[in-house]
Design a protein around this motif. Structure first.
Motif, PDB file in Angstrom:
ATOM      1  N   GLN A 197       0.831  -1.205   0.000  1.00  0.00           N
ATOM      2  CA  GLN A 197       0.000   0.000   0.000  1.00  0.00           C
ATOM      3  C   GLN A 197       0.863   1.252   0.000  1.00  0.00           C
ATOM      4  OE1 GLN A 197      -3.913  -1.673   2.462  1.00  0.00           O
ATOM      5  NE2 GLN A 197      -2.643  -0.075   3.335  1.00  0.00           N
ATOM      6  N   ALA A 198       0.403   2.261  -0.734  1.00  0.00           N
ATOM      7  CA  ALA A 198       1.086   3.557  -0.734  1.00  0.00           C
ATOM      8  C   ALA A 198       0.731   4.298   0.543  1.00  0.00           C
ATOM      9  CB  ALA A 198       0.666   4.374  -1.949  1.00  0.00           C
ATOM     10  N   PRO A 199       1.729   4.809   1.277  1.00  0.00           N
ATOM     11  CA  PRO A 199       1.448   5.475   2.551  1.00  0.00           C
ATOM     12  C   PRO A 199       0.588   6.714   2.419  1.00  0.00           C
ATOM     13  CG  PRO A 199       3.746   5.802   1.883  1.00  0.00           C
ATOM     14  CD  PRO A 199       3.168   4.777   0.975  1.00  0.00           C
ATOM     15  N   GLY A 200       0.529   7.315   1.242  1.00  0.00           N
ATOM     16  CA  GLY A 200      -0.247   8.536   1.064  1.00  0.00           C
ATOM     17  C   GLY A 200      -1.729   8.308   0.813  1.00  0.00           C
ATOM     18  N   GLN A 201      -2.129   7.044   0.676  1.00  0.00           N
ATOM     19  CA  GLN A 201      -3.531   6.744   0.375  1.00  0.00           C
ATOM     20  C   GLN A 201      -4.281   6.277   1.621  1.00  0.00           C
ATOM     21  OE1 GLN A 201      -4.823   7.580  -2.393  1.00  0.00           O
ATOM     22  NE2 GLN A 201      -2.958   7.899  -3.594  1.00  0.00           N
ATOM     23  N   ASP A 202      -5.547   6.657   1.705  1.00  0.00           N
ATOM     24  CA  ASP A 202      -6.376   6.310   2.844  1.00  0.00           C
ATOM     25  C   ASP A 202      -6.665   4.808   2.875  1.00  0.00           C
ATOM     26  OD1 ASP A 202      -9.436   6.056   3.976  1.00  0.00           O
ATOM     27  OD2 ASP A 202      -8.295   7.632   4.991  1.00  0.00           O
ATOM     28  N   GLN A 203      -6.721   4.235   4.071  1.00  0.00           N
ATOM     29  CA  GLN A 203      -6.972   2.801   4.209  1.00  0.00           C
ATOM     30  C   GLN A 203      -8.315   2.394   3.608  1.00  0.00           C
ATOM     31  OE1 GLN A 203      -4.795   0.378   5.473  1.00  0.00           O
ATOM     32  NE2 GLN A 203      -6.356  -0.935   4.547  1.00  0.00           N
ATOM     33  N   ASN A 204      -9.318   3.248   3.743  1.00  0.00           N
ATOM     34  CA  ASN A 204     -10.646   2.929   3.192  1.00  0.00           C
ATOM     35  C   ASN A 204     -10.606   2.757   1.675  1.00  0.00           C
ATOM     36  OD1 ASN A 204     -11.914   2.952   5.687  1.00  0.00           O
ATOM     37  ND2 ASN A 204     -12.341   5.155   5.587  1.00  0.00           N
TER      38      ASN A 204
END
Length: 403
Positions: free
Chosen positions: A239-246
């Motif tokens: 996962q990209a750290p800049g993207q929201d988990q939802n």
């Protein structure tokens, strides 16, 4: 000596920090001021502007922040003049750094009627005497090739990190120095934190769908669909750290057996048997970890058609570009389908001769990227040799005139 270094992104902060460590090893009197991040500060530089304050992505965001961008440029120029470095070192980040290079070149050869506080002894026409060095070239070989003319005019010394860049610049009658790729030393020195990756009961296949929302939406669904055909493997999304988990939760909801990790891409690659990787630097990182991979690219049809007309390279993967042959399979645009990806992934996992050939090509790739040692040490050595040679000769630079 005094060095002013400008890095405007996370990758520049990483490679800049390793360069700073080497400069300090090789120059005990090194005094370093920079634009960068936490890593460059930890390496011993004084950070005057953090790269997180410079990250404007996309045409609309750049337009909305033009005033801030111009203020940053003005601040940077004045800070360089106040600091009076021996060398101005620019790391990638071409949109900003090429403007600074052009300004610095003009400053050095400007005509003055009287000395100012910003001038130094021995500089032509009373201008600042610092040398302009570029480490990690803008990708002018891919598009906007005409920028080479400005680079030739404004940059005193170019240090490139891809072997084919030396030949590319030669056709423009511009002599550059190849120092190796800094990712080799980063990966050589990487140690995964304890517990970074869960102890999965099945062999791992890594999915690296990129960092921007639009590219993830285009590629990750195809990668996830393929996971249904490989029940004996554990698929794991980086996962990209800049993207929201939802954002990821919605995409992954139909695939409860697919796991995820955040900020642990290297640890994931250390455990993976194969990988599906979006085009970009990640393709090179995957190869340097020795992981068999298939390269994936899919964009909007308009963006793809524009890119086809603007980009002048045979391959989209850095692995293939560096080796100048098809080492890893590239599934581009309409070719990126679940059926094609399933077929290529199955080959990577089951065909021993294919895996052996990849391993051999990966060894050759690593050798090409690490000739003469690590890039940071090579770059620092080259910079110091260049500056000391000029200092000894007391030879002021002259303006470049293009044919």
């Amino acid at each position: 000596m005094k060095y002013y270094i400008i890095a405007g992104e996370a990758s520049g902060d990483l490679h800049g920090s390793n360069l700073i460590k080497e400069l300090k090893k090789q120059d005990a009197q090194a005094d370093i001021r920079c634009w960068g991040g936490d890593l460059m500060q930890a390496a011993g530089a004084t950070v005057v502007k953090h790269y997180k304050d410079l990250a404007f992505m996309g045409f609309a965001e750049v337009l909305m922040n033009l005033r801030t961008i111009f203020r940053n440029l003005d601040f940077c120029k004045q800070d360089i003049l106040d600091y009076q470095p021996d060398a101005l070192i620019l790391i990638d980040y071409p949109g900003f750094n090429m403007r600074i290079a052009k300004w610095a070149h003009q400053q050095r050869f400007r005509t003055t009627t009287a000395p100012t506080p910003a001038t130094t002894q021995g500089s032509p026409a009373g201008g600042p005497a610092f040398r302009i060095i570029y480490y990690i070239s803008p990708q002018v070989w891919a598009w906007k090739e005409n920028r080479v003319k400005q680079i030739r005019e404004c940059v005193d010394k170019m240090l490139v990190i891809l072997p084919f860049e030396k030949e590319f610049y030669r056709k423009w009658n511009y002599d550059v120095e190849y120092v190796g790729h800094p990712l080799v030393e980063v990966i050589d020195g990487y140690q995964a934190p304890a517990g970074a990756i869960p102890a999965f009961s099945k062999p791992v296949i890594a999915l690296l769908p990129g960092s921007r929302k639009q590219e993830i939406l285009k590629k990750l669904p195809v990668m996830l669909k393929v996971s249904e055909s490989f029940c004996e493997y554990q698929f794991v999304v980086a996962q990209a750290p800049g993207q929201d988990q939802n954002f990821y939760n919605e995409l992954l909801a139909p695939y409860p057996n697919v796991a995820t990790v955040t900020n642990q891409t290297y640890a994931l690659l250390q455990t993976a048997q194969a990988a599906c990787v979006t085009s970009g630097t990640a393709t090179l990182e995957t190869a340097l970890f020795g992981v068999p991979e298939v390269v994936c690219y899919k964009g909007s049809n308009i963006s793809y058609q524009i890119a086809r007309r603007l980009i002048k390279v045979k391959y989209i993967s850095l692995v293939n570009l560096i080796m100048d042959k098809l080492v890893v399979r590239e599934l581009i645009q309409d070719d990126l389908t679940p059926a094609n990806l399933r077929r290529e992934l199955n080959t990577l996992l089951q065909d021993n001769s294919r895996r052996q050939q990849l391993a051999s090509d990966y060894r050759d790739l690593r050798h090409l990227l690490s000739q003469g040692g690590h890039a940071s040490a090579n770059a620092a050595r080259s910079i110091l040799h260049y500056l000391r040679e000029l200092s000894t000769a007391n030879h002021p630079p002259r303006p470049t005139s293009l044919p």
